[in-house]
Structures are given as structure tokens and as C-alpha cells.
Design an enzyme around this catalytic site. Structure first.
Site, mmCIF file in Angstrom:
data_model
loop_
_atom_site.group_PDB
_atom_site.id
_atom_site.type_symbol
_atom_site.label_atom_id
_atom_site.label_comp_id
_atom_site.label_asym_id
_atom_site.label_seq_id
_atom_site.Cartn_x
_atom_site.Cartn_y
_atom_site.Cartn_z
ATOM 1 N N HIS A 1 -12.082 4.240 -0.387
ATOM 2 C CA HIS A 1 -12.119 2.874 0.909
ATOM 3 C C HIS A 1 -12.849 2.409 0.431
ATOM 4 C CE1 HIS A 1 -11.726 6.911 3.944
ATOM 5 N NE2 HIS A 1 -10.491 6.305 3.918
ATOM 6 N N ASN B 1 0.739 -1.524 0.187
ATOM 7 C CA ASN B 1 -0.037 0.596 0.007
ATOM 8 C C ASN B 1 0.926 1.162 0.026
ATOM 9 O OD1 ASN B 1 -1.637 2.338 0.441
ATOM 10 N ND2 ASN B 1 -2.182 1.355 2.354
ATOM 11 N N GLU C 1 -7.722 -4.053 5.203
ATOM 12 C CA GLU C 1 -8.144 -3.589 3.213
ATOM 13 C C GLU C 1 -7.244 -4.507 3.336
ATOM 14 O OE1 GLU C 1 -7.874 0.032 4.830
ATOM 15 O OE2 GLU C 1 -8.455 1.111 3.028
ATOM 16 N N ARG D 1 -8.770 17.386 5.587
ATOM 17 C CA ARG D 1 -9.714 17.689 4.202
ATOM 18 C C ARG D 1 -10.696 18.519 4.619
ATOM 19 N NH1 ARG D 1 -8.861 11.758 1.691
ATOM 20 N NH2 ARG D 1 -7.619 11.591 3.414
ATOM 21 N N ARG E 1 -2.622 -1.984 -3.586
ATOM 22 C CA ARG E 1 -4.154 -0.282 -3.449
ATOM 23 C C ARG E 1 -3.678 0.482 -4.063
ATOM 24 N NH1 ARG E 1 -5.865 2.778 1.694
ATOM 25 N NH2 ARG E 1 -7.264 3.162 0.815
HETATM 26 P P1 ADP Z 1 -5.876 6.401 8.062
HETATM 27 O O1 ADP Z 1 -7.059 7.123 7.148
HETATM 28 O O2 ADP Z 1 -5.421 7.212 7.648
HETATM 29 O O3 ADP Z 1 -6.034 4.524 7.761
HETATM 30 P P2 ADP Z 1 -7.167 5.645 10.310
HETATM 31 O O4 ADP Z 1 -8.117 4.593 10.299
HETATM 32 O O5 ADP Z 1 -5.887 4.518 11.313
HETATM 33 O O6 ADP Z 1 -6.300 5.839 9.296
HETATM 34 O O7 ADP Z 1 -7.743 6.306 11.581
HETATM 35 C C1 ADP Z 1 -6.379 7.466 11.744
HETATM 36 C C2 ADP Z 1 -7.882 8.280 13.056
HETATM 37 O O8 ADP Z 1 -8.329 8.000 14.172
HETATM 38 C C3 ADP Z 1 -6.632 9.450 13.997
HETATM 39 O O9 ADP Z 1 -7.582 10.616 13.588
HETATM 40 C C4 ADP Z 1 -7.167 8.755 14.630
HETATM 41 O O10 ADP Z 1 -6.454 9.383 16.118
HETATM 42 C C5 ADP Z 1 -7.939 8.477 15.542
HETATM 43 N N1 ADP Z 1 -8.666 7.208 16.621
HETATM 44 C C6 ADP Z 1 -7.174 6.650 16.771
HETATM 45 N N2 ADP Z 1 -8.004 5.432 17.988
HETATM 46 C C7 ADP Z 1 -8.679 6.302 18.473
HETATM 47 C C8 ADP Z 1 -9.532 6.720 19.727
HETATM 48 N N3 ADP Z 1 -9.661 6.170 20.605
HETATM 49 N N4 ADP Z 1 -10.398 7.547 19.502
HETATM 50 C C9 ADP Z 1 -10.237 8.355 18.855
HETATM 51 N N5 ADP Z 1 -9.884 8.665 17.726
HETATM 52 C C10 ADP Z 1 -9.212 7.817 17.712
#
Ligand code: ADP
Length: 397
Positions: free
Chosen positions: A180, A7, A384, A241, A91
Site C-alpha cells: 500500500h 492496475n 493511488e 487474510r 501499479r
Molecule cells: P481494496 O483494498 O480492494 O482497494 P477498498 O479500499 O475499496 O478495497 O475497501 C473495500 C472495503 O471497504 C470493503 O470491505 C467494504 O465493505 C468497505 N466499505 C466500503 N464502504 C463502507 C461503509 N460505508 N462501511 C463499512 N465498510 C465499507
């Protein structure tokens, strides 16, 4: 059969080697800061210390060389030779209108990826470079491209068209594509499995809330609508964004601030969203903590996020002609009970009733609605990589 999943982000690369006999992860890793000073690879295998190399990596091809070196490393490696890897799944962000399924990479497929750099300038170049590096370093190994846009190709025209002069659709293929897709597709298989119903017999809304966020209305296993558009900028407020704004905001700012299209894109993609509003962080954990301590703009950014998620959720429930479930996924959806609570709050009148105790979960599959809730609420961690590995396996078998 061992499948490598790759990815490539704009300046990073994640990889995972999977054993498809039991779909387990043999090892995985991350290359950071590609093309930026401080490049490094972190290679992780359960039960052993991380293997980290810090060396300049100019581009994704350099990065992939380090990935293959790590995979076959004398001490930290997980395969004796690259021959053990049967295929590689990539990906890819944007596949446009032509691709609605994962495909084996051919010259024609690469041409389609190249042609869609115009709509995915941050991702498609790295995706393509990753594929070409694999072709060069391990020639003859099948590469499969799995597109973020593919699963959304079932949207009807009146959903994916923008109400602008039709000639621009004909001339530039400007329309909603959605992203997504691999995550929403995974949920579209896993959720019916968990619920014990046929995927053809249910409608649901998939809420992928992470750094990037999108909702998808899924009717009988097929996407009917989704919140991202021509690019991953449309829809919800995200980490950095903007999501939806009145298009005039864009033209007004470009005029007033003398901004080029590229500068405007940079503002909307990297300096807006929760970061732009809060002035603090794009990370929702930071925002929740700061809001808790009374940081007003962090609270505003969160309130704006929640109302937008509710707005799309309500719209999609209306579009689905009956909704059996909603499923939270992505970093925020899987982990934040506060955000799940705020999204579902006061929706009892449309059949959504969260059970506060059951909602106290993180990162695992769970039914979190009350017994009476007409619409079932689930947490379903996305996967994914597994989806890409399965698609790769089925195409090359
Ligand atoms: P990506 O879109 O880059 O794959 P992720 O799906 O890993 O990102 O999501 C990242 C987001 O998830 C970040 O904003 C992070 O702060 C949030 N996040 C992860 N754990 C928690 C939590 N316990 N509470 C709130 N937000 C969280």
C-alpha cells in the site's frame, strides 16, 4: 498531457485515463474475470452510458487489447488515437530491495518484477503481463512501474529484519517490505497540505483500512514502520487474510490437515480474516449489518479487527516519539464512521479524542477530532491512481 494508469490484479484490471493539465479523470474502467469464464470490460465516462463488452479474455494481454479498443472506440472512446497518450503508469506489487522510487520500465526492471513473483505470486505475474502487453500493443510508449513496496524502503534494518537466522535474509532477502506504499505516500503528502504544515515537521500514523489493510508510522515524511511484511499477509486481520498469527499455527495445521504450502497459503490469504472468522462475508458493510442484527461471529470478526487496529496504532504511536495526527483512508477508513469510532474509543488518555458529530462523514477529507484532541484525527480519501499518474508524468517529462 494524457497518462494512462493501469492496475492489474490477479484476475482483474482497473484503468484510468488522466489529463495531467488539471489532473482530471477523462475516463476509467474495469476488466473483470480475466482467465475465468464471464470476462468483461466496463468502460465508464462521465455523462455517458457505460460501454460493456463480454468476451472471453484468457489473460491480461487480451484484457489490455479490449482496454485500448474501448479508449479509441468510435462512439464510447475518449481519444482519437493512442498517440494522444504520452505514457502509461503501472501499479506493481513487489519490487524487493532494489527499487525505492518509481522507474521507467527497462529489461532490468522487468527482471526484478519477475524475480519477485516468489513473494507476490498473485500479483507480480499479472503486473508484468500488463506491462508486456502495453509494450507489444503500443510499442515505443514509455511505461513506468510504481511499486507498492517502494515508499517503505526508508525503514531502518532493525524494523524490517525478522528475528530468524540471518543467513535466510542473505540467501532469500526475507525481510519486511510493506505494501500500500502508493496510498501511504499520497497521504504523506496530502495530510501535511491539509494541516498546513511542512511534511518534514510532522509525525503521523496512516491507517489504510480496506479489503487489504495496513498501518504505516510516518516520521518526517518517511516510513519508519508498517504492518505488512514480506507479503501483504502480515499485520492486521483483513477481508480474507489472517494477518499475524503464531507461526506455529501454520506448521501445526499443515501437519494435522496434511496441507501443502500452497494449500496453506490459500487458507491464510483467501479463507481467513473476517471471512474465515464470521463464516459470512469478507465485506465489512455486510459484517456491520449482520453484527447489528445479532450475528455473533460477525461481531467477533469486527471486534478482532478493531483490537488489531488499536494494537498497531498504539505500537506506532510509541515508535514515533510523538504523534501529531492519525489519518483514516481506504474503503473502510473513508466510509465507516462506526469503525473509526470503535478504533478511537477510549484513547483520550493518549491524546486521541474523536468528535462524534464531525465523524459523521463519508468519503471526503475531514478533520474529525475535537478541538482538545492532542493528536488530530483526519479522514483523507486516498488516490493511488493520481499518485501513479504524477510519478509517471514526472519520470517521462
Ligand atoms: P481494496 O483494498 O480492494 O482497494 P477498498 O479500499 O475499496 O478495497 O475497501 C473495500 C472495503 O471497504 C470493503 O470491505 C467494504 O465493505 C468497505 N466499505 C466500503 N464502504 C463502507 C461503509 N460505508 N462501511 C463499512 N465498510 C465499507
Amino acid at each position: 498531457m494524457k497518462i494512462l494508469v493501469i492496475n492489474c490484479g490477479s484476475s482483474s484490471l482497473k484503468y484510468q485515463l488522466m489529463d495531467m493539465e488539471d489532473e482530471s479523470i477523462i475516463g476509467k474502467g474495469l476488466v473483470e474475470r480475466i482467465g475465468i469464464p464471464g470476462s468483461r470490460i466496463i468502460h465508464k465516462v462521465d455523462g455517458q452510458e457505460d460501454y460493456v463488452v463480454e468476451e472471453p479474455m484468457e489473460n491480461h494481454k487480451d484484457a489490455i487489447k479490449y482496454v485500448f479498443d474501448a479508449l479509441t472506440h468510435e462512439k464510447y472512446g475518449i481519444v482519437k488515437s493512442l498517440d494522444e497518450i504520452t505514457g502509461i503508469g503501472h501499479r506493481v506489487l513487489h519490487g524487493g530491495e532494489k527499487l525505492s522510487e518509481p522507474v521507467i520500465v527497462t529489461e532490468e526492471v522487468k527482471e526484478i518484477i519477475r524475480d519477485h513473483i516468489k513473494f507476490g505470486p498473485l500479483h507480480n505475474p499479472g503486473n508484468l503481463m500488463g506491462i508486456e502487453a502495453c509494450e507489444e500493443i503500443v510499442p515505443g510508449k514509455p511505461n513506468v512501474a510504481v511499486f507498492d513496496t517502494a515508499f517503505h524502503q526508508t525503514m531502518p534494518d532493525y524494523v524490517y529484519m525478522y528475528p530468524i537466522p540471518y543467513e535466510y535474509y542473505k540467501k532469500y532477502a526475507i525481510r519486511k517490505y510493506g505494501f500500500h506504499g502508493t496510498s501511504h505516500k499520497y497521504i504523506s503528502y496530502r495530510l501535511p497540505e491539509i494541516m498546513g504544515v511542512d511534511r518534514e515537521d510532522m509525525n503521523f500514523v496512516s491507517l489504510h483500512l480496506g479489503n487489504g489493510s495496513s498501518l504505516a508510522a510516518i516520521r518526517k515524511g518517511k516510513v519508519f514502520d508498517t504492518s505488512m511484511g514480506l507479503t501483504p499477509l502480515e499485520g492486521l486481520e483483513m477481508g480474507t487474510r489472517s494477518g499475524n498469527v503464531d507461526p506455529t499455527v501454520v506448521t501445526f495445521l499443515m501437519e494435522q490437515e496434511n496441507l501443502t504450502p500452497q494449500q496453506m497459503n490459500e487458507i491464510l490469504n483467501k479463507k481467513s480474516g473476517a471471512l474465515g472468522v464470521s463464516g459470512l462475508s469478507s465485506d465489512f458493510r455486510d459484517l456491520e449489518d449482520a453484527a447489528h442484527e445479532g450475528h455473533e461471529r460477525a461481531e467477533l470478526a469486527l471486534d478482532m479487527f478493531i483490537i488489531r487496529v488499536k494494537r498497531f496504532l498504539g505500537a506506532y504511536i510509541a515508535e514515533l516519539d510523538g504523534c501529531d495526527a492519525i489519518a483514516f483512508t481506504g474503503g473502510i477508513g473513508e466510509n465507516s464512521k462506526t469503525i473509526r469510532h470503535l478504533v478511537c474509543k477510549n484513547l483520550e488518555h493518549i491524546g486521541i479524542e474523536l468528535d462524534q458529530e464531525k465523524n459523521d462523514v463519508r468519503g471526503k477529507e475531514a478533520l474529525i477530532s475535537t478541538e482538545n484532541s492532542k493528536v488530530k484525527i483526519y479522514v483523507v480519501p486516498t488516490n493511488e491512481e493520481l499518485m501513479i499518474a504524477r510519478d509517471t508524468k514526472s519520470l517521462i517529462s
